[in-house]
Each structure stands twice: as structure tokens, then as C-alpha cells.
Design a protein around this motif. Structure first.
Motif, PDB file in Angstrom:
ATOM      1  N   THR A  61       0.810  -1.214   0.000  1.00  0.00           N
ATOM      2  CA  THR A  61       0.000   0.000   0.000  1.00  0.00           C
ATOM      3  C   THR A  61       0.844   1.266   0.000  1.00  0.00           C
ATOM      4  OG1 THR A  61      -0.118  -0.114   2.405  1.00  0.00           O
ATOM      5  CG2 THR A  61      -1.921  -1.116   1.165  1.00  0.00           C
ATOM      6  N   ASN A  62       2.119   1.159   0.312  1.00  0.00           N
ATOM      7  CA  ASN A  62       3.005   2.325   0.346  1.00  0.00           C
ATOM      8  C   ASN A  62       3.947   2.255  -0.850  1.00  0.00           C
ATOM      9  OD1 ASN A  62       4.736   4.403   0.931  1.00  0.00           O
ATOM     10  ND2 ASN A  62       4.985   3.840   3.085  1.00  0.00           N
ATOM     11  N   TYR A  63       3.832   3.223  -1.758  1.00  0.00           N
ATOM     12  CA  TYR A  63       4.624   3.220  -2.996  1.00  0.00           C
ATOM     13  C   TYR A  63       6.123   3.263  -2.711  1.00  0.00           C
ATOM     14  CZ  TYR A  63       6.420   4.714  -7.518  1.00  0.00           C
ATOM     15  OH  TYR A  63       7.134   4.813  -8.687  1.00  0.00           O
ATOM     16  N   LEU A  64       6.536   4.074  -1.753  1.00  0.00           N
ATOM     17  CA  LEU A  64       7.944   4.224  -1.430  1.00  0.00           C
ATOM     18  C   LEU A  64       8.538   2.927  -0.893  1.00  0.00           C
ATOM     19  CD1 LEU A  64      10.229   6.291  -1.362  1.00  0.00           C
ATOM     20  CD2 LEU A  64       9.585   6.766   0.998  1.00  0.00           C
ATOM     21  N   LYS A  65       7.807   2.217  -0.041  1.00  0.00           N
ATOM     22  CA  LYS A  65       8.294   0.956   0.523  1.00  0.00           C
ATOM     23  C   LYS A  65       8.392  -0.133  -0.549  1.00  0.00           C
ATOM     24  CE  LYS A  65       8.076   1.940   5.047  1.00  0.00           C
ATOM     25  NZ  LYS A  65       9.030   1.697   6.075  1.00  0.00           N
ATOM     26  N   VAL A  66       7.414  -0.178  -1.466  1.00  0.00           N
ATOM     27  CA  VAL A  66       7.416  -1.199  -2.522  1.00  0.00           C
ATOM     28  C   VAL A  66       8.600  -0.995  -3.457  1.00  0.00           C
ATOM     29  CG1 VAL A  66       6.158  -2.051  -4.538  1.00  0.00           C
ATOM     30  CG2 VAL A  66       4.944  -1.612  -2.424  1.00  0.00           C
ATOM     31  N   THR A  67       8.819   0.245  -3.896  1.00  0.00           N
ATOM     32  CA  THR A  67       9.913   0.505  -4.832  1.00  0.00           C
ATOM     33  C   THR A  67      11.278   0.387  -4.166  1.00  0.00           C
ATOM     34  OG1 THR A  67       9.656   2.875  -4.440  1.00  0.00           O
ATOM     35  CG2 THR A  67       8.550   1.948  -6.370  1.00  0.00           C
ATOM     36  N   SER A  68      11.386   0.744  -2.907  1.00  0.00           N
ATOM     37  CA  SER A  68      12.673   0.602  -2.229  1.00  0.00           C
ATOM     38  C   SER A  68      13.013  -0.862  -1.972  1.00  0.00           C
ATOM     39  CB  SER A  68      12.702   1.391  -0.925  1.00  0.00           C
ATOM     40  OG  SER A  68      11.773   0.876  -0.009  1.00  0.00           O
ATOM     41  N   PHE A  69      12.007  -1.693  -1.702  1.00  0.00           N
ATOM     42  CA  PHE A  69      12.275  -3.123  -1.535  1.00  0.00           C
ATOM     43  C   PHE A  69      12.665  -3.757  -2.870  1.00  0.00           C
ATOM     44  CE2 PHE A  69      10.963  -7.608  -1.079  1.00  0.00           C
ATOM     45  CZ  PHE A  69      11.819  -7.947  -0.048  1.00  0.00           C
ATOM     46  N   ALA A  70      12.019  -3.323  -3.955  1.00  0.00           N
ATOM     47  CA  ALA A  70      12.390  -3.829  -5.279  1.00  0.00           C
ATOM     48  C   ALA A  70      13.816  -3.408  -5.634  1.00  0.00           C
ATOM     49  CB  ALA A  70      11.412  -3.326  -6.327  1.00  0.00           C
ATOM     50  N   ALA A  71      14.201  -2.187  -5.281  1.00  0.00           N
ATOM     51  CA  ALA A  71      15.572  -1.728  -5.533  1.00  0.00           C
ATOM     52  C   ALA A  71      16.577  -2.488  -4.685  1.00  0.00           C
ATOM     53  CB  ALA A  71      15.673  -0.238  -5.261  1.00  0.00           C
ATOM     54  N   LYS A  72      16.176  -2.860  -3.483  1.00  0.00           N
ATOM     55  CA  LYS A  72      17.042  -3.654  -2.593  1.00  0.00           C
ATOM     56  C   LYS A  72      17.302  -5.034  -3.194  1.00  0.00           C
ATOM     57  CE  LYS A  72      17.073  -5.118   2.231  1.00  0.00           C
ATOM     58  NZ  LYS A  72      16.283  -5.165   3.469  1.00  0.00           N
ATOM     59  N   ILE A  73      16.279  -5.624  -3.810  1.00  0.00           N
ATOM     60  CA  ILE A  73      16.444  -6.927  -4.467  1.00  0.00           C
ATOM     61  C   ILE A  73      17.357  -6.778  -5.676  1.00  0.00           C
ATOM     62  CG2 ILE A  73      15.244  -8.745  -5.744  1.00  0.00           C
ATOM     63  CD1 ILE A  73      12.771  -8.112  -4.040  1.00  0.00           C
ATOM     64  N   LYS A  74      17.137  -5.745  -6.465  1.00  0.00           N
ATOM     65  CA  LYS A  74      17.897  -5.540  -7.702  1.00  0.00           C
ATOM     66  C   LYS A  74      19.371  -5.256  -7.430  1.00  0.00           C
ATOM     67  CE  LYS A  74      18.035  -2.742 -11.809  1.00  0.00           C
ATOM     68  NZ  LYS A  74      17.508  -1.617 -12.529  1.00  0.00           N
ATOM     69  N   LYS A  75      19.680  -4.705  -6.259  1.00  0.00           N
ATOM     70  CA  LYS A  75      21.043  -4.334  -5.919  1.00  0.00           C
ATOM     71  C   LYS A  75      21.979  -5.552  -5.830  1.00  0.00           C
ATOM     72  CE  LYS A  75      21.750  -2.685  -1.829  1.00  0.00           C
ATOM     73  NZ  LYS A  75      21.816  -1.810  -0.631  1.00  0.00           N
ATOM     74  N   TYR A  76      21.433  -6.739  -5.575  1.00  0.00           N
ATOM     75  CA  TYR A  76      22.269  -7.929  -5.459  1.00  0.00           C
ATOM     76  C   TYR A  76      22.873  -8.366  -6.794  1.00  0.00           C
ATOM     77  CZ  TYR A  76      21.064  -8.564  -0.616  1.00  0.00           C
ATOM     78  OH  TYR A  76      20.935  -8.382   0.738  1.00  0.00           O
ATOM     79  N   LYS A  77      22.143  -8.233  -7.884  1.00  0.00           N
ATOM     80  CA  LYS A  77      22.638  -8.564  -9.224  1.00  0.00           C
ATOM     81  C   LYS A  77      22.052  -7.602 -10.239  1.00  0.00           C
ATOM     82  CE  LYS A  77      25.045 -12.516  -9.476  1.00  0.00           C
ATOM     83  NZ  LYS A  77      26.264 -12.752 -10.161  1.00  0.00           N
ATOM     84  N   PRO A  78      22.625  -6.408 -10.406  1.00  0.00           N
ATOM     85  CA  PRO A  78      22.097  -5.498 -11.433  1.00  0.00           C
ATOM     86  C   PRO A  78      22.344  -6.060 -12.824  1.00  0.00           C
ATOM     87  CG  PRO A  78      24.046  -4.576 -10.394  1.00  0.00           C
ATOM     88  CD  PRO A  78      23.726  -5.838  -9.668  1.00  0.00           C
ATOM     89  N   PRO A  79      21.560  -5.669 -13.819  1.00  0.00           N
ATOM     90  CA  PRO A  79      21.721  -6.240 -15.153  1.00  0.00           C
ATOM     91  C   PRO A  79      23.072  -5.896 -15.770  1.00  0.00           C
ATOM     92  CG  PRO A  79      19.959  -4.621 -15.127  1.00  0.00           C
ATOM     93  CD  PRO A  79      20.451  -4.749 -13.747  1.00  0.00           C
ATOM     94  N   GLU A  80      23.675  -6.884 -16.394  1.00  0.00           N
ATOM     95  CA  GLU A  80      24.959  -6.715 -17.055  1.00  0.00           C
ATOM     96  C   GLU A  80      24.735  -6.022 -18.400  1.00  0.00           C
ATOM     97  OE1 GLU A  80      26.962 -10.130 -18.967  1.00  0.00           O
ATOM     98  OE2 GLU A  80      28.217 -10.046 -17.185  1.00  0.00           O
TER      99      GLU A  80
END
Length: 104
Positions: A61-80
Motif C-alpha cells: 500500500t506504500n509506494y515508497l516501501k514497494v519501490t525501495s524493496f524492489a531496488a534492494k532486491i535488484k542491488k544484489y545482481k544489477p543487469p549486465e
């Protein structure tokens, strides 16, 4: 006024990259080619689901929390930038670089 639900999709691209989540949508386990599995807990207002082993859905329900969690996941393996392997957003466009050329 009703609460809106915000959704963010992530794709795992690469051989052996897999994701799994529990039934409640609280924790996420990632297999990204490291020597260990990565386990992440979602924020209280966020839920994470794996629709396929290579497709992750973050919702809340919180846009900021959803996008920050998605960015946290992406930080482990950003696209080459050469092959495109890694974790990326579903609607993200990656500009690939040309590889090394052999001169004969």
C-alpha cells in the motif's frame, strides 16, 4: 477512500537464477550463483510473491516501501550491459554494449 495497491515486477535473467517466497509473502529467497542463498524479509506494509521461479512481484500500500524493496532486491545482481544477465524491472530497457572484436 480506499487504499491503492502498488505493484512492481522484477525478472531474473540468467542460468540458475531462481527465487522463491513463502506463502504469506513475508520472506524471499534468492539463488543468484553465489555460494549461499540470499534471504530477505519484506517491510511490514509490503508483500513479495514469486509467480514463476524467474518472476518476482512486490506489492503493497506504500509506494515508497514497494519501490525501495524492489531496488534492494535488484542491488544484489544489477543487469549486465554486455549480456543482460541479472535482475531487472519488467518494463526496463537495457542498452547493450558491443563486445570485443577480433582483428585478423
Amino acid at each position: 477512500m480506499k487504499n491503492k495497491i502498488y505493484v512492481c515486477f522484477l525478472e531474473l535473467i540468467g542460468v540458475g537464477y531462481k527465487a522463491s517466497s513463502d506463502i504469506d509473502g513475508i520472506s524471499l529467497t534468492l539463488k543468484l550463483g553465489f555460494s549461499h542463498d540470499i534471504t530477505l524479509k519484506a517491510f511490514p506494509s509490503t508483500r513479495v510473491y514469486c509467480l514463476k521461479p524467474t518472476l518476482i512481484c512486490c506489492a503493497g500500500t506504500n509506494y515508497l516501501k514497494v519501490t525501495s524493496f524492489a531496488a534492494k532486491i535488484k542491488k544484489y545482481k544489477p543487469p549486465e550491459i554486455y549480456k543482460g544477465k541479472g535482475i531487472r524491472y519488467r518494463n526496463e530497457i537495457i542498452v547493450y554494449k558491443q563486445g570485443k572484436k577480433n582483428k585478423l
